[in-house]
Enzyme design. Sequence first.
Site, PDB file in Angstrom:
ATOM      1  N   SER A 139       0.843  -1.350  -0.051  1.00 50.14           N
ATOM      2  CA  SER A 139       0.220  -0.168  -0.142  1.00 50.14           C
ATOM      3  C   SER A 139       1.006   1.126  -0.038  1.00 50.14           C
ATOM      4  O   SER A 139       1.676   1.423   0.903  1.00 50.14           O
ATOM      5  CB  SER A 139      -0.815  -0.151   1.084  1.00 50.14           C
ATOM      6  OG  SER A 139      -1.556   1.297   1.447  1.00 50.14           O
ATOM      7  N   LYS A 167      -1.217  -1.121  -4.409  1.00 52.11           N
ATOM      8  CA  LYS A 167      -2.449  -0.168  -4.000  1.00 52.11           C
ATOM      9  C   LYS A 167      -1.925   1.146  -3.827  1.00 52.11           C
ATOM     10  O   LYS A 167      -0.752   1.166  -3.219  1.00 52.11           O
ATOM     11  CB  LYS A 167      -3.079  -0.830  -2.822  1.00 52.11           C
ATOM     12  CG  LYS A 167      -3.804   0.298  -1.662  1.00 52.11           C
ATOM     13  CD  LYS A 167      -4.459  -0.649  -0.861  1.00 52.11           C
ATOM     14  CE  LYS A 167      -4.819   0.133   0.578  1.00 52.11           C
ATOM     15  NZ  LYS A 167      -5.387  -0.613   1.456  1.00 52.11           N
ATOM     16  N   LYS A 169      -2.790   5.053  -2.680  1.00 55.41           N
ATOM     17  CA  LYS A 169      -3.577   5.789  -1.945  1.00 55.41           C
ATOM     18  C   LYS A 169      -3.935   7.019  -3.078  1.00 55.41           C
ATOM     19  O   LYS A 169      -3.149   7.716  -3.390  1.00 55.41           O
ATOM     20  CB  LYS A 169      -2.941   6.573  -0.598  1.00 55.41           C
ATOM     21  CG  LYS A 169      -2.878   5.479   0.522  1.00 55.41           C
ATOM     22  CD  LYS A 169      -4.256   4.712   0.943  1.00 55.41           C
ATOM     23  CE  LYS A 169      -3.817   3.836   2.113  1.00 55.41           C
ATOM     24  NZ  LYS A 169      -5.188   3.717   2.761  1.00 55.41           N
ATOM     25  N   ASP A 196      -7.262   3.397  -3.120  1.00 59.79           N
ATOM     26  CA  ASP A 196      -7.754   3.243  -1.915  1.00 59.79           C
ATOM     27  C   ASP A 196      -7.905   4.902  -1.483  1.00 59.79           C
ATOM     28  O   ASP A 196      -7.202   5.589  -1.360  1.00 59.79           O
ATOM     29  CB  ASP A 196      -6.995   2.732  -0.698  1.00 59.79           C
ATOM     30  CG  ASP A 196      -7.741   2.892   0.589  1.00 59.79           C
ATOM     31  OD1 ASP A 196      -8.849   3.332   0.573  1.00 59.79           O
ATOM     32  OD2 ASP A 196      -7.301   2.152   1.708  1.00 59.79           O
ATOM     33  N   GLU A 221     -10.980   1.052  -3.315  1.00 55.32           N
ATOM     34  CA  GLU A 221     -11.272   0.660  -1.903  1.00 55.32           C
ATOM     35  C   GLU A 221     -11.780   2.126  -1.383  1.00 55.32           C
ATOM     36  O   GLU A 221     -11.372   3.070  -1.563  1.00 55.32           O
ATOM     37  CB  GLU A 221     -10.195   0.398  -1.224  1.00 55.32           C
ATOM     38  CG  GLU A 221     -10.114  -0.157   0.367  1.00 55.32           C
ATOM     39  CD  GLU A 221      -9.006  -0.510   0.925  1.00 55.32           C
ATOM     40  OE1 GLU A 221      -7.899  -1.116   0.043  1.00 55.32           O
ATOM     41  OE2 GLU A 221      -8.680  -0.254   2.123  1.00 55.32           O
ATOM     42  N   ASP A 246     -13.651  -1.006   3.454  1.00 52.58           N
ATOM     43  CA  ASP A 246     -12.995  -0.981   4.336  1.00 52.58           C
ATOM     44  C   ASP A 246     -13.541  -0.521   5.730  1.00 52.58           C
ATOM     45  O   ASP A 246     -14.293  -0.937   6.378  1.00 52.58           O
ATOM     46  CB  ASP A 246     -11.455  -0.219   4.158  1.00 52.58           C
ATOM     47  CG  ASP A 246     -10.360  -0.249   5.268  1.00 52.58           C
ATOM     48  OD1 ASP A 246     -11.000  -0.499   6.252  1.00 52.58           O
ATOM     49  OD2 ASP A 246      -9.309   0.276   5.103  1.00 52.58           O
ATOM     50  N   LYS A 270     -10.288  -6.209   8.112  1.00 53.73           N
ATOM     51  CA  LYS A 270      -9.152  -6.030   9.204  1.00 53.73           C
ATOM     52  C   LYS A 270      -9.628  -6.542  10.523  1.00 53.73           C
ATOM     53  O   LYS A 270     -10.776  -6.166  10.827  1.00 53.73           O
ATOM     54  CB  LYS A 270      -9.024  -4.353   9.362  1.00 53.73           C
ATOM     55  CG  LYS A 270      -8.145  -3.768   8.092  1.00 53.73           C
ATOM     56  CD  LYS A 270      -8.023  -2.218   8.272  1.00 53.73           C
ATOM     57  CE  LYS A 270      -7.541  -1.671   7.043  1.00 53.73           C
ATOM     58  NZ  LYS A 270      -7.393  -0.099   6.850  1.00 53.73           N
ATOM     59  N   GLY A 298      -4.531  -4.003   6.441  1.00 56.44           N
ATOM     60  CA  GLY A 298      -3.459  -3.813   7.807  1.00 56.44           C
ATOM     61  C   GLY A 298      -3.736  -2.279   8.370  1.00 56.44           C
ATOM     62  O   GLY A 298      -4.319  -1.506   7.609  1.00 56.44           O
TER      63      GLY A 298
HETATM   64  O1  OSB Z   1      -6.980   2.388   4.490  1.00 56.45           O
HETATM   65  O2  OSB Z   1      -6.069   0.411   4.460  1.00 56.45           O
HETATM   66  C1  OSB Z   1      -6.280   1.561   4.884  1.00 56.45           C
HETATM   67  C2  OSB Z   1      -3.105   2.221   6.759  1.00 56.45           C
HETATM   68  C3  OSB Z   1      -3.837   3.058   7.942  1.00 56.45           C
HETATM   69  C4  OSB Z   1      -5.184   3.582   8.070  1.00 56.45           C
HETATM   70  C5  OSB Z   1      -5.700   2.561   6.988  1.00 56.45           C
HETATM   71  C6  OSB Z   1      -5.283   2.077   5.812  1.00 56.45           C
HETATM   72  C7  OSB Z   1      -3.806   1.876   6.039  1.00 56.45           C
HETATM   73  C8  OSB Z   1      -3.394   1.122   4.874  1.00 56.45           C
HETATM   74  C9  OSB Z   1      -1.892   0.449   5.279  1.00 56.45           C
HETATM   75  O3  OSB Z   1      -3.597   1.078   3.608  1.00 56.45           O
HETATM   76  C10 OSB Z   1      -1.996  -0.807   4.815  1.00 56.45           C
HETATM   77  C11 OSB Z   1      -0.680  -1.497   5.695  1.00 56.45           C
HETATM   78  O4  OSB Z   1       0.618  -1.485   4.915  1.00 56.45           O
HETATM   79  O5  OSB Z   1      -0.732  -2.140   6.878  1.00 56.45           O
HETATM   80 MG    MG Z   2      -8.485   1.149   3.497  1.00 56.35          MG
END
Ligand code: OSB
Ligand code: MG
Length: 378
Positions: A139, A167, A169, A196, A221, A246, A270, A298
């Site tokens: 991510s 992925k 952001k 995401d 996402e 999510d 999660k 995560g």
């Molecule tokens: O939206 O998935 C998310 C990290 C912190 C809060 C929200 C998210 C995330 C990640 C990180 O996308 C994923 C990871 O490497 O753990």
């Molecule tokens: Mg997310």
Amino acid sequence: MLNKVILREVRLPLIEPFYMSFGVQTHNESILVELIDEEGLSGWGEIPLTYDPSYCYETTMTGWHILNDFMLPLLKKKVKSRELTDPIKFQQIFHPIRGHPITKGGFGMAYWVLKAEQQNCSLGKLIGSKRTSVPVGISLGIPNNNDINQLFEEVTDSMNAGYKRIKIKIKPYSWDTIPLEALRKEYGDNLPLMVDANGGYTIEDMNHLKKLDQFNLMMIEQPLAFNDLVNHSRLQKELKTPICLDESITSFADTKRAYHIKSCQCINIKVTRVGGIADAVKIAKFCSENQIGCWGGGMLETGIGGMVNLFLEAQDEYNYPSDSSGSDTLFLQDIIDPPIQSINGMVNVPQNSVGLGIELDLERIEKITVKKKEFRFN
Ligand code: OSB
Ligand code: MG
């Protein structure tokens, strides 16, 4: 029987600040839970929280408050009347407290791990995970100053490292179609890519979001707000790209609601956000029975939460690469030794070890602890 609980608030800096549509995360700011039984066995869990209520309403301070003032008194009563049994009933002790799934789920996690320790088996065995390794993706946060070259560098490194999907952001208008167009031009249509939005858009952005269909994304996402299942359903009708939820899924009940009104085609599971291991397992089963995709997300957890994610992702129901890129990509030094590491986009799942199957670095945990409290039940 439970003898005591130790709560530790820890602060572990990330190698790089992680930018998302709603803000930035610079640290893991978890509450680590250690449950200790009469024999002296320990079960550990992690409640991954943040200082500010931005990803969700829970914060490190609300987590501590809910634990200290409500959950531990409820638990104490059960311990005194010797009513503690399996991890599913353990989680139900906290039903009288509304909300706070991350705090409740991370606390219950420690009891699952303790059960595995007591039964001298791996956590994976308790939850029925069969895979010996799991495919993982990475991510990538929003680069500083929206720097496309930084994104290219990170994507190239990630593909060279063998990650099974990328992925990125995204953030409304300033960082969505621009990086996607650039990525497709540079890497072609075969790069396994998803985005995401962390709830950054509203239904008013429908026409803009439709433009994302041209980029052949595996999924988008959480495009809309955390509490907007209805508009996700309206949006999914208009989009070809599958929606993955999510933030919107905070329980098994949410999963069924999202399914019935067709809000998504995929779920990012999660474990703490959905209220714990039992709910995570139920959600994966439900997804697989109802042709909804699922994969493990995560929250920048330390190796403790990371190992639990891994055992869940080792279940047959998970059918996309997870976000578990490895704790060595997040922290310079984790609290488990060795850290979780991906080798060519696969992470090994310990098979015949006990509990979490890893060595905790207790000295390191002491060092990063900023607040500690012990609760005795006898
Ligand atoms: O939206 O998935 C998310 C990290 C912190 C809060 C929200 C998210 C995330 C990640 C990180 O996308 C994923 C990871 O490497 O753990
Ligand atoms: Mg997310």
